[in-house]
Design a protein around this motif. Structure first.
Motif, PDB file in Angstrom:
ATOM      1  N   PHE A 110       0.821  -1.212   0.000  1.00 26.18           N
ATOM      2  CA  PHE A 110       0.000   0.000   0.000  1.00 26.18           C
ATOM      3  C   PHE A 110       0.855   1.264   0.000  1.00 26.18           C
ATOM      4  O   PHE A 110       0.335   2.372   0.095  1.00 26.18           O
ATOM      5  N   GLY A 111       2.184   1.096  -0.038  1.00 25.41           N
ATOM      6  CA  GLY A 111       3.075   2.238   0.055  1.00 25.41           C
ATOM      7  C   GLY A 111       3.688   2.318   1.447  1.00 25.41           C
ATOM      8  O   GLY A 111       3.552   1.391   2.262  1.00 25.41           O
ATOM      9  N   PRO A 112       4.376   3.420   1.781  1.00 23.66           N
ATOM     10  CA  PRO A 112       4.993   3.555   3.100  1.00 23.66           C
ATOM     11  C   PRO A 112       3.925   3.556   4.201  1.00 23.66           C
ATOM     12  O   PRO A 112       2.904   4.234   4.086  1.00 23.66           O
ATOM     13  N   MET A 113       4.178   2.783   5.275  1.00 21.45           N
ATOM     14  CA  MET A 113       3.256   2.743   6.415  1.00 21.45           C
ATOM     15  C   MET A 113       4.051   2.764   7.717  1.00 21.45           C
ATOM     16  O   MET A 113       5.147   2.189   7.805  1.00 21.45           O
ATOM     17  N   LEU A 114       3.476   3.420   8.709  1.00 20.90           N
ATOM     18  CA  LEU A 114       4.109   3.511  10.028  1.00 20.90           C
ATOM     19  C   LEU A 114       3.722   2.290  10.857  1.00 20.90           C
ATOM     20  O   LEU A 114       2.536   1.950  10.959  1.00 20.90           O
ATOM     21  N   ALA A 132      -6.293   2.821   8.964  1.00 22.79           N
ATOM     22  CA  ALA A 132      -7.536   3.542   8.690  1.00 22.79           C
ATOM     23  C   ALA A 132      -7.338   4.553   7.563  1.00 22.79           C
ATOM     24  O   ALA A 132      -8.220   4.743   6.706  1.00 22.79           O
ATOM     25  N   ARG A 133      -6.171   5.209   7.537  1.00 27.10           N
ATOM     26  CA  ARG A 133      -5.888   6.177   6.465  1.00 27.10           C
ATOM     27  C   ARG A 133      -5.873   5.497   5.100  1.00 27.10           C
ATOM     28  O   ARG A 133      -6.496   5.977   4.137  1.00 27.10           O
ATOM     29  N   VAL A 134      -5.174   4.357   5.016  1.00 28.50           N
ATOM     30  CA  VAL A 134      -5.094   3.641   3.744  1.00 28.50           C
ATOM     31  C   VAL A 134      -6.478   3.160   3.313  1.00 28.50           C
ATOM     32  O   VAL A 134      -6.852   3.241   2.131  1.00 28.50           O
ATOM     33  N   ALA A 135      -7.270   2.660   4.284  1.00 27.63           N
ATOM     34  CA  ALA A 135      -8.613   2.169   3.955  1.00 27.63           C
ATOM     35  C   ALA A 135      -9.477   3.286   3.383  1.00 27.63           C
ATOM     36  O   ALA A 135     -10.230   3.079   2.416  1.00 27.63           O
ATOM     37  N   ARG A 136      -9.363   4.483   3.945  1.00 26.25           N
ATOM     38  CA  ARG A 136     -10.150   5.610   3.440  1.00 26.25           C
ATOM     39  C   ARG A 136      -9.676   6.029   2.052  1.00 26.25           C
ATOM     40  O   ARG A 136     -10.481   6.275   1.149  1.00 26.25           O
ATOM     41  N   GLU A 137      -8.348   6.134   1.900  1.00 27.60           N
ATOM     42  CA  GLU A 137      -7.806   6.609   0.626  1.00 27.60           C
ATOM     43  C   GLU A 137      -8.116   5.654  -0.516  1.00 27.60           C
ATOM     44  O   GLU A 137      -8.365   6.080  -1.649  1.00 27.60           O
ATOM     45  N   ARG A 138      -8.114   4.352  -0.249  1.00 28.22           N
ATOM     46  CA  ARG A 138      -8.293   3.361  -1.313  1.00 28.22           C
ATOM     47  C   ARG A 138      -9.698   2.775  -1.340  1.00 28.22           C
ATOM     48  O   ARG A 138      -9.996   1.914  -2.170  1.00 28.22           O
ATOM     49  N   GLU A 176      -4.897  -6.877   7.651  1.00 26.26           N
ATOM     50  CA  GLU A 176      -4.357  -8.220   7.444  1.00 26.26           C
ATOM     51  C   GLU A 176      -3.137  -8.195   6.530  1.00 26.26           C
ATOM     52  O   GLU A 176      -2.129  -8.860   6.789  1.00 26.26           O
ATOM     53  N   VAL A 177      -3.207  -7.422   5.436  1.00 29.51           N
ATOM     54  CA  VAL A 177      -2.063  -7.333   4.519  1.00 29.51           C
ATOM     55  C   VAL A 177      -0.874  -6.692   5.227  1.00 29.51           C
ATOM     56  O   VAL A 177       0.260  -7.180   5.146  1.00 29.51           O
TER      57      VAL A 177
END
Length: 416
Positions: free
Chosen positions: A359-363, A384-390, A399-400
């Motif tokens: 998903f790209g860089p993640m903390l 949550a940020r990635v889920a909203r953006e995608r 899970e990923v």
């Protein structure tokens, strides 16, 4: 930072005059206490203290109403009106109100009276409780510890007939805090005021501390047989290094943790029970406590007396914020008291790290013991940020991310 403690050696029992006399003996300013008491809207009274040489060298204390013949019964339920907010520091006022509540509850139970009808002959007991709590505050005492108490056997002639040497009300209050006792045939007294004080402001747990000063409170007399009694008060400092009780030989797990150079620090744990606040208010309280600097806040469902559903509020805080957060609980909840204790905490080292994922860089949050990477987990806010953006389910993102974080851990372990 040093932690100031008092240890009460109650070999002759504990009464308000003995305890206040001991406070005077270690330096409590009599005039300062008089001034603080005189500022309250309470009946006129006199406090005196004298040097005593028997049964040991110490000081006595006396507190009496100026016009005892005009005294009227003190209805305990009226106490909050006598001490409205602002009359005393809350760290003095709230313990006093709690002590009065303990007396009222036990008297109501034993005498089978409605709690609002419980009264004592006069208000002297309240004056003693205020004087003791103010005195400890003036001496900047942080915690009080107490020795096992003498449980005197036998009876004596009381105002209403024969009664046990140990007042039933005193015993009932101290049962609640699991006081430690030893039996004795001697006439050693644990008074109503002494029991109320211990039930609210003292701990019977063992303690390690360095003694800096010793004082004695005395009732004049050469021995217990002719009325002479004393109490020893040890004032000292409890530092984090000395607070730990003696430890047994280290276990294999403990040795592993020490070798891993895990970190330790101290936290203050606050607790209170609430049975009459709505969920909306408790939710707002949690957010507010975290904003004030609490490290963690948790709510645990529990069952209280009369089968009332209730909530145990537990707050973990840095020691320097303990008092502020306790005051916030007193102000913003319906509780009348907050329990607190200082605890040592064993911590794994943690640090944030940004990793590349599909998903790209993640903390992510990485956990170490010493230099060994133990585990890592994706941060909720990042998922949550990635889920909203995608526009994909949060559970799928988590899970990923978790799977790819585990790959990071396995790779790190192989390198070491």
């Amino acid at each position: 930072m040093e932690h100031r403690v008092v240890y009460l050696d109650c070999y002759d029992g504990i009464t308000a005059p003995l305890l206040l006399g001991a406070l005077f003996d270690i330096g409590l300013d009599l005039n300062a206490l008089k001034k603080a008491m005189a500022a309250l809207s309470l009946p006129a009274h006199t406090i005196t203290s004298q040097k005593q040489d028997a049964p040991v060298s110490g000081r006595s204390a006396r507190l009496a109403l100026d016009a005892p013949e005009k005294a009227v019964p003190w209805r305990l339920a009226d106490t909050p009106a006598l001490l409205p907010p602002g009359t005393l520091k809350e760290l003095v006022r709230q313990p006093v109100l709690s002590m009065v509540k303990h007396i009222a509850q036990t008297t109501s139970k034993l005498q089978k009276l409605p709690i609002e009808d419980v009264s004592l002959p006069d208000i002297t007991t309240l004056l003693w409780l205020i004087a003791l709590t103010l005195g400890l505050d003036m001496l900047n005492v942080d915690e009080n510890y107490v020795s096992p108490l003498p449980m005197a056997t036998g009876s004596r002639q009381g105002p209403h007939g024969w009664e046990p040497l140990l007042l039933p009300e005193a015993l009932e209050m101290l049962i609640r805090v699991e006081a430690v006792w030893y039996s004795t045939p001697d006439n050693k007294q644990v008074s109503l005021e002494g029991a109320a004080f211990l039930s609210e402001l003292a701990s019977f747990e063992p303690v390690n501390f360095s003694v800096t000063q010793v004082g004695y409170g005395c009732v004049p007399g050469k021995s217990a047989s002719d009325g002479g009694q004393s109490l020893r008060l040890c004032l000292g400092n409890l530092s984090p290094s000395s607070r730990r009780a003696p430890q047994p030989a280290p276990s294999p797990v403990q040795t592993t943790l020490e070798q891993a150079e895990s970190e330790t620090d101290w936290v203050t744990v606050l607790e209170t029970n609430i049975d009459n606040m709505s969920g909306e208010l408790l939710g707002g309280l949690l957010d507010h406590l975290l904003e004030l600097g609490a490290l963690d806040v948790s709510y645990t469902p529990m069952q209280m007396k009369k089968n009332r559903p209730a909530t145990l509020i537990r707050v973990i805080a840095p020691p320097e914020l303990g008092e502020q957060l306790a005051m916030s609980l007193l102000r913003e909840t319906t509780t009348l008291g907050v329990r607190f204790q200082h605890m040592q905490r064993l911590k794994a080292r943690r640090e944030p790290r940004t990793i590349q994922t599909s998903f790209g860089p993640m903390l992510v949050k990485v956990k170490y013991l010493g230099e060994q990477l133990i585990s890592a987990s994706p941060e909720y806010e990042e998922c949550a940020r990635v889920a909203r953006e995608r526009n994909i389910p949060l559970a799928d993102v988590y899970e990923v991310a978790r799977s790819e974080v585990q790959t990071l851990i396995i790779g790190s372990r192989k390198k070491t």
